[in-house]
Motif scaffolding. Structure first.
Motif, mmCIF file in Angstrom:
data_model
loop_
_atom_site.group_PDB
_atom_site.id
_atom_site.type_symbol
_atom_site.label_atom_id
_atom_site.label_comp_id
_atom_site.label_asym_id
_atom_site.label_seq_id
_atom_site.Cartn_x
_atom_site.Cartn_y
_atom_site.Cartn_z
ATOM 1 N N GLY A 50 0.720 -1.147 0.168
ATOM 2 C CA GLY A 50 0.029 -0.124 -0.127
ATOM 3 C C GLY A 50 0.881 1.287 0.029
ATOM 4 N N LYS A 51 2.128 1.196 0.925
ATOM 5 C CA LYS A 51 2.660 2.521 0.893
ATOM 6 C C LYS A 51 3.489 2.577 -0.562
ATOM 7 C CE LYS A 51 4.154 2.241 5.588
ATOM 8 N NZ LYS A 51 5.087 2.292 6.748
ATOM 9 N N GLN A 52 3.909 1.562 -1.296
ATOM 10 C CA GLN A 52 4.529 1.541 -2.447
ATOM 11 C C GLN A 52 3.451 2.397 -3.537
ATOM 12 O OE1 GLN A 52 5.945 -2.290 -3.126
ATOM 13 N NE2 GLN A 52 7.879 -1.858 -1.945
ATOM 14 N N ASP A 53 2.465 1.601 -3.591
ATOM 15 C CA ASP A 53 1.386 2.075 -4.323
ATOM 16 C C ASP A 53 1.045 3.790 -4.233
ATOM 17 O OD1 ASP A 53 1.073 -0.420 -5.492
ATOM 18 O OD2 ASP A 53 -0.660 -1.080 -4.326
ATOM 19 N N ALA A 54 0.903 4.073 -2.965
ATOM 20 C CA ALA A 54 0.689 5.419 -2.437
ATOM 21 C C ALA A 54 1.771 6.384 -3.072
ATOM 22 C CB ALA A 54 0.648 5.515 -1.211
ATOM 23 N N ARG A 55 2.970 5.918 -2.814
ATOM 24 C CA ARG A 55 4.272 6.693 -3.388
ATOM 25 C C ARG A 55 4.171 6.832 -5.015
ATOM 26 N NH1 ARG A 55 7.853 2.926 -0.273
ATOM 27 N NH2 ARG A 55 8.112 3.960 1.591
ATOM 28 N N GLU A 56 3.671 5.762 -5.615
ATOM 29 C CA GLU A 56 3.303 5.919 -7.040
ATOM 30 C C GLU A 56 2.275 6.845 -7.664
ATOM 31 O OE1 GLU A 56 5.638 4.705 -9.316
ATOM 32 O OE2 GLU A 56 6.811 4.054 -7.852
ATOM 33 N N ALA A 57 1.340 6.800 -6.695
ATOM 34 C CA ALA A 57 0.166 7.721 -6.812
ATOM 35 C C ALA A 57 0.480 9.340 -6.797
ATOM 36 C CB ALA A 57 -0.856 7.275 -6.129
ATOM 37 N N LYS A 58 1.305 9.387 -5.665
ATOM 38 C CA LYS A 58 1.805 10.664 -5.283
ATOM 39 C C LYS A 58 2.758 11.372 -6.337
ATOM 40 C CE LYS A 58 3.619 13.886 -1.719
ATOM 41 N NZ LYS A 58 4.358 13.765 -0.417
ATOM 42 N N LYS A 59 3.662 10.526 -7.077
ATOM 43 C CA LYS A 59 4.636 11.103 -7.761
ATOM 44 C C LYS A 59 3.725 11.138 -9.360
ATOM 45 C CE LYS A 59 8.706 8.229 -6.603
ATOM 46 N NZ LYS A 59 9.377 7.068 -6.995
ATOM 47 N N GLU A 60 3.036 10.334 -9.555
ATOM 48 C CA GLU A 60 2.005 10.615 -10.636
ATOM 49 C C GLU A 60 1.210 12.054 -10.617
ATOM 50 O OE1 GLU A 60 1.732 9.111 -13.707
ATOM 51 O OE2 GLU A 60 3.453 7.949 -12.926
ATOM 52 N N CYS A 61 0.803 12.316 -9.377
ATOM 53 C CA CYS A 61 -0.270 13.395 -8.979
ATOM 54 C C CYS A 61 0.718 14.531 -9.268
ATOM 55 C CB CYS A 61 -0.508 13.348 -7.702
ATOM 56 S SG CYS A 61 -1.519 14.662 -7.094
ATOM 57 N N ARG A 62 1.968 14.439 -8.724
ATOM 58 C CA ARG A 62 2.919 15.753 -8.869
ATOM 59 C C ARG A 62 3.417 16.013 -10.209
ATOM 60 N NH1 ARG A 62 7.895 14.965 -5.136
ATOM 61 N NH2 ARG A 62 6.705 13.706 -3.750
ATOM 62 N N LYS A 63 3.457 15.140 -11.094
ATOM 63 C CA LYS A 63 3.770 15.008 -12.428
ATOM 64 C C LYS A 63 2.539 15.960 -13.367
ATOM 65 C CE LYS A 63 6.678 11.158 -13.166
ATOM 66 N NZ LYS A 63 6.847 9.987 -14.061
#
Length: 93
Positions: A50-63
């Motif tokens: 879940g943490k790894q998925d959340a990190r990826e989601a945040k990176k995508e959101c920032r892009k």
């Protein structure tokens, strides 16, 4: 059978029965402990994913520039909370 012989037979039967009871108790406790450790390990794996998925989601959101940083942070928190729901570790506000 004399009184001494019957007493010896009864005593030996009692000792055998008690030794069988003491041998089985630690095996049960060890199995329960192993089960709890396995459940905790499964929970950790689920939270880690879940943490790894959340990190990826945040990176995508920032892009993408459609959301602000606090909104991306909140999305990450919600993703982590969703990952914890099956583990029993959900923190209430």
């Amino acid at each position: 059978m004399t009184l001494k012989q019957s007493f010896a037979v009864a005593l030996s039967g009692l000792l055998i029965a008690m030794s069988g009871a003491t041998v089985s108790a630690p095996a049960d406790a060890q199995t329960q402990g192993q089960d709890r450790r396995q459940e905790r390990g499964d929970s950790r794996d689920q939270k880690r994913e879940g943490k790894q998925d959340a990190r990826e989601a945040k990176k995508e959101c920032r892009k993408g520039d459609e959301k602000s940083r606090p909104e991306c942070r909140q999305d990450k928190r919600e993703a982590k909370k969703k990952a914890r729901t099956g583990t029993g570790d959900v923190k209430e506000p």
